[in-house]
Scaffold this motif. Structure first.
Motif, PDB file in Angstrom:
ATOM      1  N   GLY A 186     -20.970  19.524   9.450  1.00  0.00           N
ATOM      2  CA  GLY A 186     -19.749  19.066   8.721  1.00  0.00           C
ATOM      3  C   GLY A 186     -18.802  18.484   9.305  1.00  0.00           C
ATOM      4  O   GLY A 186     -18.302  17.616   8.553  1.00  0.00           O
ATOM      5  N   ALA A 187     -18.479  18.626  10.639  1.00  0.00           N
ATOM      6  CA  ALA A 187     -17.318  17.906  11.090  1.00  0.00           C
ATOM      7  C   ALA A 187     -17.604  16.369  11.034  1.00  0.00           C
ATOM      8  O   ALA A 187     -16.681  15.381  10.616  1.00  0.00           O
ATOM      9  CB  ALA A 187     -17.254  18.206  12.575  1.00  0.00           C
ATOM     10  N   THR A 335     -13.518  11.858  21.163  1.00  0.00           N
ATOM     11  CA  THR A 335     -14.970  12.313  20.927  1.00  0.00           C
ATOM     12  C   THR A 335     -14.893  13.564  20.229  1.00  0.00           C
ATOM     13  O   THR A 335     -15.476  14.170  19.433  1.00  0.00           O
ATOM     14  CB  THR A 335     -15.938  12.209  22.113  1.00  0.00           C
ATOM     15  N   GLU A 336     -13.883  14.455  20.642  1.00  0.00           N
ATOM     16  CA  GLU A 336     -13.678  15.728  20.418  1.00  0.00           C
ATOM     17  C   GLU A 336     -13.450  15.953  18.970  1.00  0.00           C
ATOM     18  O   GLU A 336     -13.461  16.948  18.488  1.00  0.00           O
ATOM     19  CB  GLU A 336     -12.361  16.334  21.395  1.00  0.00           C
ATOM     20  N   HIS A 337     -13.075  14.944  18.220  1.00  0.00           N
ATOM     21  CA  HIS A 337     -12.806  15.131  16.721  1.00  0.00           C
ATOM     22  C   HIS A 337     -13.772  13.966  16.040  1.00  0.00           C
ATOM     23  O   HIS A 337     -13.257  13.492  14.905  1.00  0.00           O
ATOM     24  CB  HIS A 337     -11.614  15.151  16.159  1.00  0.00           C
ATOM     25  N   LEU A 378     -12.737  18.776  14.099  1.00  0.00           N
ATOM     26  CA  LEU A 378     -12.940  19.024  15.283  1.00  0.00           C
ATOM     27  C   LEU A 378     -14.040  19.680  15.773  1.00  0.00           C
ATOM     28  O   LEU A 378     -14.955  20.135  15.139  1.00  0.00           O
ATOM     29  CB  LEU A 378     -11.835  20.101  15.601  1.00  0.00           C
ATOM     30  N   MET A 379     -14.415  19.381  17.092  1.00  0.00           N
ATOM     31  CA  MET A 379     -15.636  20.019  17.766  1.00  0.00           C
ATOM     32  C   MET A 379     -15.616  21.542  17.839  1.00  0.00           C
ATOM     33  O   MET A 379     -14.481  22.039  17.671  1.00  0.00           O
ATOM     34  CB  MET A 379     -15.511  19.397  19.099  1.00  0.00           C
ATOM     35  N   GLY A 396      -6.171  26.592  16.946  1.00  0.00           N
ATOM     36  CA  GLY A 396      -6.774  25.719  16.081  1.00  0.00           C
ATOM     37  C   GLY A 396      -6.378  24.211  16.211  1.00  0.00           C
ATOM     38  O   GLY A 396      -6.895  23.431  15.485  1.00  0.00           O
ATOM     39  N   TRP A 397      -5.768  23.965  17.281  1.00  0.00           N
ATOM     40  CA  TRP A 397      -5.142  22.624  17.511  1.00  0.00           C
ATOM     41  C   TRP A 397      -6.028  22.155  18.975  1.00  0.00           C
ATOM     42  O   TRP A 397      -6.106  22.507  19.724  1.00  0.00           O
ATOM     43  CB  TRP A 397      -3.764  22.405  17.935  1.00  0.00           C
ATOM     44  N   LEU A 398      -6.230  20.785  18.986  1.00  0.00           N
ATOM     45  CA  LEU A 398      -6.938  20.116  19.835  1.00  0.00           C
ATOM     46  C   LEU A 398      -5.920  19.647  20.782  1.00  0.00           C
ATOM     47  O   LEU A 398      -5.044  18.553  20.104  1.00  0.00           O
ATOM     48  CB  LEU A 398      -7.905  18.926  19.452  1.00  0.00           C
ATOM     49  N   HIS A 399      -5.596  19.775  22.009  1.00  0.00           N
ATOM     50  CA  HIS A 399      -4.958  19.149  22.926  1.00  0.00           C
ATOM     51  C   HIS A 399      -5.577  18.280  23.381  1.00  0.00           C
ATOM     52  O   HIS A 399      -6.479  18.251  24.266  1.00  0.00           O
ATOM     53  CB  HIS A 399      -4.576  20.379  23.926  1.00  0.00           C
TER      54      HIS A 399
END
Length: 545
Positions: A186-187, A335-337, A378-379, A396-399
């Protein structure tokens, strides 16, 4: 389109345009075309073979090959069989290959075109089954054509789920062991669906694939955007044929990294020195004709979307391309998103920024300046590493680990890494990225690395641009000294740069100075030049190594 998972999107084009060409692969100078129907047949046969070899849904299968049509076909086959792909960088050291294969517990590896296959083979444990794509490569248990011929196409259509693990992408990392980024179907689907819709990419466009598919940027910008837009993708055959392949394909969407944009510039300047080019471009009608000829010579005369990513690009280089009629759009993603981040859209470009957030992506700047993203792209986390996952994904946030600032129009500028800030011997903290960005505005600078930990003042290591090598040393030195003086006049006293050190050896992946995604390894450069830094003459601000 936005609710179609990758296999559904593939089946969409299979129904809509089964005999249209999707993939174009050159072999010994001859172009071989693969229609959607032909890709489906080969992918189904490979999926059937993998299951017959003992793979079970959810198992990990590695891909180790340079870009080729069979890479795309293999990825579709893995999805059809419910397997998880683990792409490997084709120039990785055998030790890193061994680490990833063991960490991901890969059962099978598909290998293809490689520069040093025998060397890389030492990183593949004996219990891992090897399958060869149809190119000269390392010894394997199975070869592509005979394996596919022995198996009937996999019947039926598997129902792909949005949350299923589609791929584990291992980051190259500037330090430490690679981390396995878990990306769901899905991502990855949302990233491509939203991007192709936002940029208006469709079946009439043309992609050109040559950057490693083991990296999120090429996988997203080329492979998945091609899949979701229905646009064909052509592949480069080799480094030697790159220029002619690019001219043959003439892509409408083209992605590259700063180092390669510089190499393209060098190719132009070798035929047409900068001083002469400047004179010609100043002549109204002749200048337009010269610029058009340069674009055609590069193979970019049809390109309507030009992208630079993976690392910062100098505004001087962007201006050079704009002068010949090519506006390069810088973007920013991780890469993480799945590289779905900020982007300078064509016609909405602000040099010095990485653009505005893409649709359905929330951007926030934390109190300490860190860039945070929130999105359905997001991953799921880092494979087998809950501690690092918890550190990166919070509420829920990517740092991201990067620091940035957003202007009044929503354009993001990268201002550094959270952990890159260093302290001088005077106890003052310095953020290198903004200063590096100002230094990179000089047309003679290709790459720059600011350092100053435990030094009285920061200094800058500089790799000169190709254009600089065509100028006299005196001219380059004079311009850089002027640039240094102007720079320091705008910096705080503790930030002022004591020296510009012009290095001889280029920074490359091969010599360890850059990651495979073309990011500078600051710690490697600090160690490499430590002796030189200790004996810098105080009275000589510009030093040629």
């Amino acid at each position: 389109m936005t609710d179609q998972l990758p296999l559904q999107r593939f089946n969409h084009w299979l129904e809509q345009q089964p005999d249209a060409v999707w993939l174009r692969q050159p072999v010994a100078g001859v172009w071989h075309d693969f229609t959607w129907r032909q890709v489906d047949d080969q992918a189904r046969r490979l999926a059937s073979a993998l299951l017959a070899l003992g793979c079970a849904p959810g198992d990990r299968v590695a891909l180790l090959a340079k870009n080729c049509a069979e890479w795309f076909i293999s990825d579709i086959a893995l999805q059809m069989a419910g397997l998880t792909s683990v792409p490997l960088y084709p120039l990785q050291a055998p030790e890193q290959i061994a680490y990833v294969l063991e960490h991901a517990d890969c059962k099978v590896i598909l290998v293809g075109k490689l520069d040093e296959p025998d060397k890389l083979a030492t990183g593949i444990a004996p219990h891992i089954t090897r399958i060869a794509m149809p190119y000269p490569t390392m010894p394997t248990a199975h070869d592509w054509h005979s394996l596919l011929a022995r198996h009937e196409p996999l019947a039926g259509t598997r129902e792909q789920q949005a949350e299923e693990l589609l791929s584990i992408l291992y980051t190259s990392g500037t330090t430490g062991a690679p981390k396995g980024v878990m990306l769901s179907a899905g991502a990855m689907a949302r990233s491509a669906a939203w991007a192709t819709s936002e940029l208006g990419i469709g079946p009439r466009d043309q992609f050109f694939s040559y950057l490693p598919l083991s990296h999120a940027a090429e996988r997203f910008l080329v492979q998945f955007n091609s899949l979701y837009s229905g646009a064909p993708t052509a592949f480069v055959e080799s480094l030697e044929t790159f220029a002619s392949d690019l001219r043959h394909v003439r892509p409408t969407v083209f992605f590259s990294v700063p180092r390669l944009w510089t190499r393209f510039q060098l190719g132009v300047l070798e035929k047409l020195p900068q001083a002469r080019l400047d004179r010609l471009l100043r002549i109204p009608l002749l200048g337009r004709l010269v610029a058009r000829k340069i674009r055609a010579g590069l193979g970019l005369d049809r390109a309507r979307i030009l992208v630079s990513g993976a690392a910062a690009i100098s505004t001087g280089l962007l201006e050079w391309y704009r002068r010949i009629g090519l506006t390069v759009c810088e973007g920013y993603g991780m890469t993480e998103h799945f590289a779905y981040g900020c982007f300078n859209r064509p016609g909405q470009v602000r040099f010095g920024s990485v653009g505005r957030p893409m649709p359905n992506l929330e951007l926030r700047i934390a109190e300490d300046g860190e860039i945070l993203f929130r999105s359905q792209t997001l991953m799921q986390g880092y494979y087998r590493d809950p501690e690092k996952t918890a550190e990166a994904l919070r509420d829920g946030w990517l740092h991201t680990g990067d620091k940035g600032a957003v202007d009044g129009d929503g354009y993001l500028r990268i201002t550094g890494r959270v952990k890159d800030i260093f302290k001088t011997s005077k106890g003052k903290y310095v953020a290198p990225a903004p200063i590096e960005g100002e230094i990179a505005k000089c047309q003679w600078v290709e790459q720059v690395c600011l350092m100053g930990s435990n030094l009285d003042q920061p200094l800058a290591l500089i790799e000169l641009s190709p254009a600089a090598r065509q100028q006299s040393r005196e001219q380059v030195a004079a311009d850089l000294q002027t640039h240094l003086a102007v720079l320091n006049s705008h910096l705080e006293p503790h930030e002022r740069v004591s020296h510009f050190v012009l290095v001889r050896e280029p920074w490359t992946v091969d010599n360890g100075c850059m990651t495979p995604t073309m990011k500078i390894r600051r710690n490697v450069l600090e160690a490499r030049y430590v002796d030189l830094i200790e004996r810098l003459p105080a009275h000589q601000p510009l030093l040629w190594e």
